[in-house]
Write a protein that holds these residues in place. Structure first.
Motif, PDB file in Angstrom:
ATOM      1  N   HIS A   1       0.833  -1.206   0.000  1.00  0.00           N
ATOM      2  CA  HIS A   1       0.000   0.000   0.000  1.00  0.00           C
ATOM      3  C   HIS A   1       0.866   1.253   0.000  1.00  0.00           C
ATOM      4  O   HIS A   1       0.595   2.217  -0.729  1.00  0.00           O
ATOM      5  CB  HIS A   1      -0.920   0.014   1.227  1.00  0.00           C
ATOM      6  CG  HIS A   1      -1.538   1.362   1.488  1.00  0.00           C
ATOM      7  ND1 HIS A   1      -0.971   2.293   2.340  1.00  0.00           N
ATOM      8  CD2 HIS A   1      -2.648   1.962   0.966  1.00  0.00           C
ATOM      9  CE1 HIS A   1      -1.710   3.393   2.344  1.00  0.00           C
ATOM     10  NE2 HIS A   1      -2.715   3.215   1.523  1.00  0.00           N
ATOM     11  N   ALA A   2       1.915   1.241   0.817  1.00  0.00           N
ATOM     12  CA  ALA A   2       2.747   2.442   0.962  1.00  0.00           C
ATOM     13  C   ALA A   2       3.462   2.797  -0.336  1.00  0.00           C
ATOM     14  O   ALA A   2       3.408   3.943  -0.793  1.00  0.00           O
ATOM     15  CB  ALA A   2       3.759   2.243   2.088  1.00  0.00           C
ATOM     16  N   VAL A   3       4.144   1.813  -0.950  1.00  0.00           N
ATOM     17  CA  VAL A   3       4.888   2.136  -2.172  1.00  0.00           C
ATOM     18  C   VAL A   3       3.924   2.486  -3.313  1.00  0.00           C
ATOM     19  O   VAL A   3       4.225   3.361  -4.140  1.00  0.00           O
ATOM     20  CB  VAL A   3       5.850   1.002  -2.589  1.00  0.00           C
ATOM     21  CG1 VAL A   3       6.988   0.886  -1.594  1.00  0.00           C
ATOM     22  CG2 VAL A   3       5.136  -0.336  -2.740  1.00  0.00           C
ATOM     23  N   ALA A   4       2.756   1.837  -3.345  1.00  0.00           N
ATOM     24  CA  ALA A   4       1.771   2.164  -4.385  1.00  0.00           C
ATOM     25  C   ALA A   4       1.255   3.583  -4.206  1.00  0.00           C
ATOM     26  O   ALA A   4       1.171   4.358  -5.172  1.00  0.00           O
ATOM     27  CB  ALA A   4       0.615   1.164  -4.346  1.00  0.00           C
ATOM     28  N   HIS A   5       0.903   3.947  -2.980  1.00  0.00           N
ATOM     29  CA  HIS A   5       0.379   5.294  -2.726  1.00  0.00           C
ATOM     30  C   HIS A   5       1.421   6.364  -3.026  1.00  0.00           C
ATOM     31  O   HIS A   5       1.105   7.402  -3.620  1.00  0.00           O
ATOM     32  CB  HIS A   5      -0.082   5.422  -1.273  1.00  0.00           C
ATOM     33  CG  HIS A   5      -0.572   6.792  -0.921  1.00  0.00           C
ATOM     34  ND1 HIS A   5      -1.817   7.259  -1.273  1.00  0.00           N
ATOM     35  CD2 HIS A   5       0.038   7.828  -0.288  1.00  0.00           C
ATOM     36  CE1 HIS A   5      -1.975   8.492  -0.866  1.00  0.00           C
ATOM     37  NE2 HIS A   5      -0.858   8.869  -0.264  1.00  0.00           N
ATOM     38  N   LEU A   6       2.657   6.122  -2.619  1.00  0.00           N
ATOM     39  CA  LEU A   6       3.710   7.118  -2.800  1.00  0.00           C
ATOM     40  C   LEU A   6       4.214   7.186  -4.242  1.00  0.00           C
ATOM     41  O   LEU A   6       4.988   8.072  -4.587  1.00  0.00           O
ATOM     42  CB  LEU A   6       4.879   6.807  -1.857  1.00  0.00           C
ATOM     43  CG  LEU A   6       4.584   6.976  -0.363  1.00  0.00           C
ATOM     44  CD1 LEU A   6       5.699   6.358   0.474  1.00  0.00           C
ATOM     45  CD2 LEU A   6       4.397   8.449  -0.006  1.00  0.00           C
ATOM     46  N   GLY A   7       3.769   6.249  -5.081  1.00  0.00           N
ATOM     47  CA  GLY A   7       4.232   6.248  -6.470  1.00  0.00           C
ATOM     48  C   GLY A   7       5.657   5.762  -6.608  1.00  0.00           C
ATOM     49  O   GLY A   7       6.362   6.128  -7.552  1.00  0.00           O
ATOM     50  N   ILE A   8       6.098   4.922  -5.662  1.00  0.00           N
ATOM     51  CA  ILE A   8       7.453   4.376  -5.693  1.00  0.00           C
ATOM     52  C   ILE A   8       7.395   2.995  -6.340  1.00  0.00           C
ATOM     53  O   ILE A   8       6.695   2.109  -5.838  1.00  0.00           O
ATOM     54  CB  ILE A   8       8.032   4.259  -4.268  1.00  0.00           C
ATOM     55  CG1 ILE A   8       8.208   5.650  -3.650  1.00  0.00           C
ATOM     56  CG2 ILE A   8       9.356   3.506  -4.283  1.00  0.00           C
ATOM     57  CD1 ILE A   8       8.566   5.626  -2.174  1.00  0.00           C
TER      58      ILE A   8
ATOM     59  N   ASP B   1       1.360  -2.268 -10.911  1.00  0.00           N
ATOM     60  CA  ASP B   1       1.435  -2.672 -12.312  1.00  0.00           C
ATOM     61  C   ASP B   1       1.236  -1.466 -13.225  1.00  0.00           C
ATOM     62  O   ASP B   1       1.934  -1.300 -14.231  1.00  0.00           O
ATOM     63  CB  ASP B   1       0.368  -3.732 -12.594  1.00  0.00           C
ATOM     64  CG  ASP B   1       0.668  -4.541 -13.844  1.00  0.00           C
ATOM     65  OD1 ASP B   1       1.636  -5.314 -13.823  1.00  0.00           O
ATOM     66  OD2 ASP B   1      -0.075  -4.393 -14.834  1.00  0.00           O
ATOM     67  N   CYS B   2       0.310  -0.593 -12.844  1.00  0.00           N
ATOM     68  CA  CYS B   2       0.057   0.633 -13.606  1.00  0.00           C
ATOM     69  C   CYS B   2       1.286   1.547 -13.585  1.00  0.00           C
ATOM     70  O   CYS B   2       1.637   2.161 -14.596  1.00  0.00           O
ATOM     71  CB  CYS B   2      -1.160   1.351 -13.024  1.00  0.00           C
ATOM     72  SG  CYS B   2      -1.489   2.979 -13.731  1.00  0.00           S
ATOM     73  N   LEU B   3       1.952   1.625 -12.432  1.00  0.00           N
ATOM     74  CA  LEU B   3       3.127   2.492 -12.320  1.00  0.00           C
ATOM     75  C   LEU B   3       4.244   2.035 -13.256  1.00  0.00           C
ATOM     76  O   LEU B   3       4.973   2.862 -13.810  1.00  0.00           O
ATOM     77  CB  LEU B   3       3.646   2.508 -10.877  1.00  0.00           C
ATOM     78  CG  LEU B   3       2.812   3.292  -9.865  1.00  0.00           C
ATOM     79  CD1 LEU B   3       3.371   3.104  -8.455  1.00  0.00           C
ATOM     80  CD2 LEU B   3       2.754   4.775 -10.214  1.00  0.00           C
ATOM     81  N   SER B   4       4.372   0.736 -13.448  1.00  0.00           N
ATOM     82  CA  SER B   4       5.421   0.251 -14.357  1.00  0.00           C
ATOM     83  C   SER B   4       5.110   0.639 -15.796  1.00  0.00           C
ATOM     84  O   SER B   4       6.010   0.923 -16.587  1.00  0.00           O
ATOM     85  CB  SER B   4       5.598  -1.263 -14.222  1.00  0.00           C
ATOM     86  OG  SER B   4       4.463  -1.954 -14.672  1.00  0.00           O
ATOM     87  N   VAL B   5       3.821   0.692 -16.140  1.00  0.00           N
ATOM     88  CA  VAL B   5       3.417   1.186 -17.463  1.00  0.00           C
ATOM     89  C   VAL B   5       3.662   2.693 -17.536  1.00  0.00           C
ATOM     90  O   VAL B   5       4.178   3.220 -18.527  1.00  0.00           O
ATOM     91  CB  VAL B   5       1.936   0.862 -17.746  1.00  0.00           C
ATOM     92  CG1 VAL B   5       1.489   1.486 -19.065  1.00  0.00           C
ATOM     93  CG2 VAL B   5       1.708  -0.647 -17.774  1.00  0.00           C
ATOM     94  N   HIS B   6       3.299   3.379 -16.469  1.00  0.00           N
ATOM     95  CA  HIS B   6       3.468   4.835 -16.380  1.00  0.00           C
ATOM     96  C   HIS B   6       4.924   5.237 -16.611  1.00  0.00           C
ATOM     97  O   HIS B   6       5.212   6.248 -17.257  1.00  0.00           O
ATOM     98  CB  HIS B   6       3.001   5.293 -15.001  1.00  0.00           C
ATOM     99  CG  HIS B   6       3.232   6.739 -14.694  1.00  0.00           C
ATOM    100  ND1 HIS B   6       2.571   7.753 -15.342  1.00  0.00           N
ATOM    101  CD2 HIS B   6       4.050   7.342 -13.795  1.00  0.00           C
ATOM    102  CE1 HIS B   6       2.965   8.921 -14.852  1.00  0.00           C
ATOM    103  NE2 HIS B   6       3.860   8.694 -13.925  1.00  0.00           N
TER     104      HIS B   6
END
Length: 388
Positions: A141-148, A185-190
């Motif tokens: 949750h933390a890394v996803a929220h922070l965009g890390i 998963d979305c962040l890796s696309v981003h």
């Protein structure tokens, strides 16, 4: 010679934990004094540092230091660099410690100092095989929220640990975890990561597990249903789980933004329902031949950088942006931060230029910067693009 009295760090930790309850409201000054003293104690452990960050933040958010949360949160943020210096010197780390440290930053909406991000992710890589269910949920949750976005090696290890401990997650933990997997998963696309690790197969394994589906079905909370529906939509392209409808309420910010755009000649509709995802976009604006969506973003959509003055879209907002674009590929989406809107109220040149740029821009997702530029979202910015 009088012996110097040793500071009892246990008393300070107990106070930060709120073990005596919140019946008595403490002041931000008392919090600052506690943190000043605590961070000078050489025997402070990594776990105690985690407690100091996580529970002081939770206390501030829960009104421990007054109804106005900002002064207490500002006190905590002002101690983050000193806190980081202490954390980097500690060696005795556990899954609990790393997960709670990062989750403390997530509750602060503060991207940690980059030296701590590197340190924490490296520690997690060595410890994740021993993470329990709480550690995994807090960490993801933390890394996803922070965009890390952790590197591929850590994501693979994280996937393996989730598989091996799948039976230990509670129903509510599963909803949180499955959404976090979708955001990561979305962040890796981003970030346009080449040879990226996809959580798609793991997500399918979890969703196809009968015992996990039974746990998921036992939760009736609307927010949990929305999290699961969005995650399935991301991985599968459609969802059999109906996302609960949102209430059609307009904030003062949305109303003010609509007025501003109308003053500059746009036709504006408030609260536009879209089918994929089942979501109400704040505004739809038509200028010239172009119609585009507008999301009016308050402070909860952003994280601030501890090392700089930049503001970043958080992972949830990047994820929401991607879902809206996935379901409406023919429409542009512009996110307007509240800190851009109000300083420019009544500035006709600014909003006239914005509408012209938005109407002429290639179809995509953008964030409006204070200088009037449309910064692309979900288009390969790594590290995350600062929006202020």
């Amino acid at each position: 010679m009088q012996k110097k009295r040793q500071i009892d760090k246990g008393d300070i930790i107990t106070d930060l934990l709120g073990s005596k309850g919140y019946a008595e409201v403490n002041s931000p000054d008392s919090l600052a004094a506690n943190l000043d003293v605590l961070l000078r104690i050489p025997t402070l452990t990594a776990k105690e540092l985690a407690i100091a960050l996580y529970h002081s933040t939770k206390g501030a958010l829960n009104g421990r230091y007054g109804e106005n949360q900002k002064p207490a949160l500002d006190v905590i943020k002002s101690h983050v660099q000193t806190w980081t210096d202490c954390a980097l010197r500690k060696k005795e780390y556990t899954g609990y410690t790393i997960a709670h440290m990062l989750d403390g930053f997530a509750h602060l909406n503060l991207r940690p100092p980059e030296r701590f991000v590197s340190f924490a992710l490296e520690k997690a890589k060595n410890l994740i095989s021993g993470f329990n269910a709480d550690d995994i949920v807090f960490f993801s949750h933390a890394v996803a929220h922070l965009g890390i976005l952790p590197d591929k090696k850590l994501l693979i290890a994280m996937g393996d640990r989730i598989r091996s401990s799948r039976s230990s997650f509670s129903p509510h933990q599963l909803h949180s975890l499955m959404r976090s997997l979708a955001v990561l998963d979305c962040l890796s696309v981003h970030h346009h990561v080449s040879k990226r690790y996809s959580f798609g197969s793991l997500f399918s394994e979890l969703l196809n597990d009968g015992s996990i589906r039974a746990k998921i079905a036992s939760v009736t909370d609307a927010d949990c249903k929305a999290m699961l529906s969005d995650a399935i939509l991301w991985f599968k392209g459609s969802t059999p789980y109906a996302r609960p409808s949102e209430s059609d309420t307009s904030s003062l910010f949305e109303s003010d933004m609509a007025d501003e755009l109308r003053e500059s000649g746009a036709r504006v509709n408030n609260g536009v329902s879209i089918q994929t995802p089942n979501h109400i976009v704040d505004l739809s604006a038509t200028f010239g031949q172009a119609t585009f969506f507008v999301e009016c973003d308050g402070p909860t959509h952003f994280v601030h950088g501890a090392d700089d003055h930049k503001v970043y879209l958080n992972g949830s907002t990047i994820f929401q942006t991607a879902l809206i674009r996935k379901g409406n590929p023919d429409k542009s989406l512009v996110r307007i931060p509240i800190d851009v809107c109000y300083p420019k109220r009544g500035d006709r040149d600014f909003w006239d230029s914005f509408l012209l740029a938005a109407s002429e821009a290639q179809v995509g997702a953008y964030c409006l910067s204070p200088n009037g530029k449309l910064l692309p979202v979900c288009d390969g910015y790594a590290p995350p693009a600062g929006y202020a």
